[in-house]
Design a protein around this motif. Sequence first.
Motif, PDB file in Angstrom:
ATOM      1  N   ASN A 289       6.727   7.156   0.461  1.00  0.00           N
ATOM      2  CA  ASN A 289       7.992   7.818   0.809  1.00  0.00           C
ATOM      3  C   ASN A 289       7.858   9.338   0.750  1.00  0.00           C
ATOM      4  OD1 ASN A 289       9.382   5.453   1.297  1.00  0.00           O
ATOM      5  ND2 ASN A 289      10.098   5.233  -0.816  1.00  0.00           N
ATOM      6  N   ALA A 292       5.905  10.349   3.803  1.00  0.00           N
ATOM      7  CA  ALA A 292       6.760  10.269   4.993  1.00  0.00           C
ATOM      8  C   ALA A 292       7.735  11.446   5.065  1.00  0.00           C
ATOM      9  CB  ALA A 292       7.525   8.944   4.993  1.00  0.00           C
ATOM     10  N   LYS A 293       8.309  11.826   3.924  1.00  0.00           N
ATOM     11  CA  LYS A 293       9.246  12.963   3.904  1.00  0.00           C
ATOM     12  C   LYS A 293       8.534  14.259   4.275  1.00  0.00           C
ATOM     13  CE  LYS A 293      12.526  11.125   0.476  1.00  0.00           C
ATOM     14  NZ  LYS A 293      13.023  11.236  -0.924  1.00  0.00           N
ATOM     15  N   ASN A 300       1.586  17.087   7.267  1.00  0.00           N
ATOM     16  CA  ASN A 300       0.765  15.878   7.132  1.00  0.00           C
ATOM     17  C   ASN A 300      -0.385  16.101   6.154  1.00  0.00           C
ATOM     18  OD1 ASN A 300       1.955  13.918   9.050  1.00  0.00           O
ATOM     19  ND2 ASN A 300       1.532  15.555  10.528  1.00  0.00           N
ATOM     20  N   LEU A 403       2.342   2.862   5.114  1.00  0.00           N
ATOM     21  CA  LEU A 403       2.767   3.845   6.119  1.00  0.00           C
ATOM     22  C   LEU A 403       2.771   3.239   7.517  1.00  0.00           C
ATOM     23  CD1 LEU A 403       0.912   7.054   4.845  1.00  0.00           C
ATOM     24  CD2 LEU A 403       3.386   6.643   4.829  1.00  0.00           C
ATOM     25  N   LEU A 406       5.976   1.476   7.751  1.00  0.00           N
ATOM     26  CA  LEU A 406       7.071   2.429   7.927  1.00  0.00           C
ATOM     27  C   LEU A 406       7.101   2.975   9.355  1.00  0.00           C
ATOM     28  CD1 LEU A 406       6.909   4.452   4.565  1.00  0.00           C
ATOM     29  CD2 LEU A 406       8.655   2.796   5.252  1.00  0.00           C
ATOM     30  N   LYS A 407       5.911   3.174   9.942  1.00  0.00           N
ATOM     31  CA  LYS A 407       5.846   3.682  11.317  1.00  0.00           C
ATOM     32  C   LYS A 407       6.430   2.657  12.279  1.00  0.00           C
ATOM     33  CE  LYS A 407       2.883   6.684  12.702  1.00  0.00           C
ATOM     34  NZ  LYS A 407       1.695   7.473  13.098  1.00  0.00           N
ATOM     35  N   LYS A 411      10.278   4.851  10.516  1.00  0.00           N
ATOM     36  CA  LYS A 411      10.585   5.684   9.343  1.00  0.00           C
ATOM     37  C   LYS A 411       9.442   6.639   8.970  1.00  0.00           C
ATOM     38  CE  LYS A 411      13.539   2.081   7.343  1.00  0.00           C
ATOM     39  NZ  LYS A 411      13.697   1.112   6.229  1.00  0.00           N
ATOM     40  N   TYR A 412       8.398   6.660   9.791  1.00  0.00           N
ATOM     41  CA  TYR A 412       7.269   7.557   9.525  1.00  0.00           C
ATOM     42  C   TYR A 412       6.732   8.062  10.846  1.00  0.00           C
ATOM     43  CZ  TYR A 412       2.540   9.034   8.171  1.00  0.00           C
ATOM     44  OH  TYR A 412       1.390   9.748   7.982  1.00  0.00           O
TER      45      TYR A 412
END
Length: 552
Positions: A289, A292-293, A300, A403, A406-407, A411-412
């Motif tokens: 998280n 991602a934020k 990155n 991740l 999430l992608k 969300k990523y």
Amino acid sequence: MTISALQQARAQYQPKLPKSLKGAVKIVDGAATESVADQAEIKELFPNTYGMPLLTFEATDAAANVGPVNVGVILSGGQAPGGHNVISGIFDGIKKLNADSKLYGFLGGPGGLVDHKYMEITAEYLEGYRNTGGFDIIGSGRTKLEEEAQFDKGLEILKELNIKALVIIGGDDSNTNACVLAEYYAAKNAGVQVVGCPKTIDGDLKNEMIETSFGFDTAVKVYSELIGNIQRDANSAKKYWHFIKLMGRSASHIGLEAALQTQPNITLVSEEVAAKKQTLGEIVDYMANIIAKRAANGNNFGVALIPEGLVEFVPEMKALIAELNDLLAEGSESEAKFKSYTDKAEGRAFVSSILSAESAKVYNSLPSLIADQLTLDRDPHGNVQVSLIETEKLLGEMVKTRLAELKAEGKYVGKFGTQFHFFGYEGRCAAPSNFDADYCYSLGYTASVLIGSGKTGYMSSVRNTTAPADEWIAGGVPVTMMMNMEKRHGHMKPVIQKALVELDGAPFKYLAENREKWAIETSYLYPGPIQYWGPSEVCDRTTVTLQLEQKK
């Protein structure tokens, strides 16, 4: 012998001493002590060295008339910056007591005492080691002094060399053994004192009387320089997440102090993981998280600090490791069956089949590299060697998988590249910082005063260490005061209580208050290399941990 320019300059450095040690010393008895826990059991085991008072040194005009005293010294366990200065302090201290005193070093650690391997440390020999890192002056070792046969064998050479006192320089286990030895020699009226000095870069030998173990300051400054360099690189290249594993199997003091010095994006603390009963999945979610934020802000890159012993604090990993220790115990039927597999995948399938359902689920979720490390690398007792588990790579792989999920959920939006590091040996033998050079010399000098006063079963104590060295408070603390009873190899034994990171302590609270900001923003600090010359606030500074604990 050719030496570097830095070695030549450091050889001229004269370590600072507390004012109480600069002239004649008077010992002031404080309150009687008791162990931190299990008082009745500890008292029964140490009838001759239990309940002794705390000691504080004060300057006096009345110089004591002490005859020559021969002293032995042992370096025990892993290296820590400043050990040579402890020996220098002992040497100078006993020579001040009486110029005819002699110092003998037992070679290769405690085994040197048992095997009668030693050398006399002369002034000429010692000169080449003052203010240097390492333990190469006499070498170190991990032989444990636990059996009466060892004590008696050691006593033979101590008598032969007319050694009246033995100084053991080591961590919690080594000083526990020193206390057992002190009690044994006292009970036998052997005429040999035993004094300890607190060493470990892990920082887990500490209490109200031992504010810090020596070597911690230097080692963390070395690691923090490296972390700062990596942070600068990360902020320059802007394309990698650096996962850095740091030494500290039982406690996270190194990781916490390095975080306070460098302000990375993620700092994991084993003690917090244990207190919150965080699962591996929750840790991975927390890291993913943050990544991602930062990616959402176009960053990155980042730095994560991971303590060496983290996996032992994760509940389901702890349970898995305990099961593996039992199922793959040396000589067991399941161990023989497991070793019969030449194909690693087949071996993993077999292990999965004999685990409980919960542990099998955890085991099967691990990258194959980590699963193999859990089953193949074992210590002489048949236990998983946790220090060999590449925790940084385990988390890196699991975060990468998370991740990707999430992608897929939208969300990523970033790219995830990793670099892995383990900082350990890089810091253990560094040239000691001014703080450790002074602190270690003071600890050794304090040991000589304890010896000159006939004390045994004590550990050198130097306190008030955030003040200038002149104001440090030297004295002695009975080792039994730090003890409790713990189960070791199936038996209850007296041991010095390890000091873990206190989650209600000022250093961790400071991290907790700032880590959300450090996570999302790029708030890196770049402490740079250890400085030996320049302003005192740069060269003589103590750890952030000590400054926060003492609020100075």
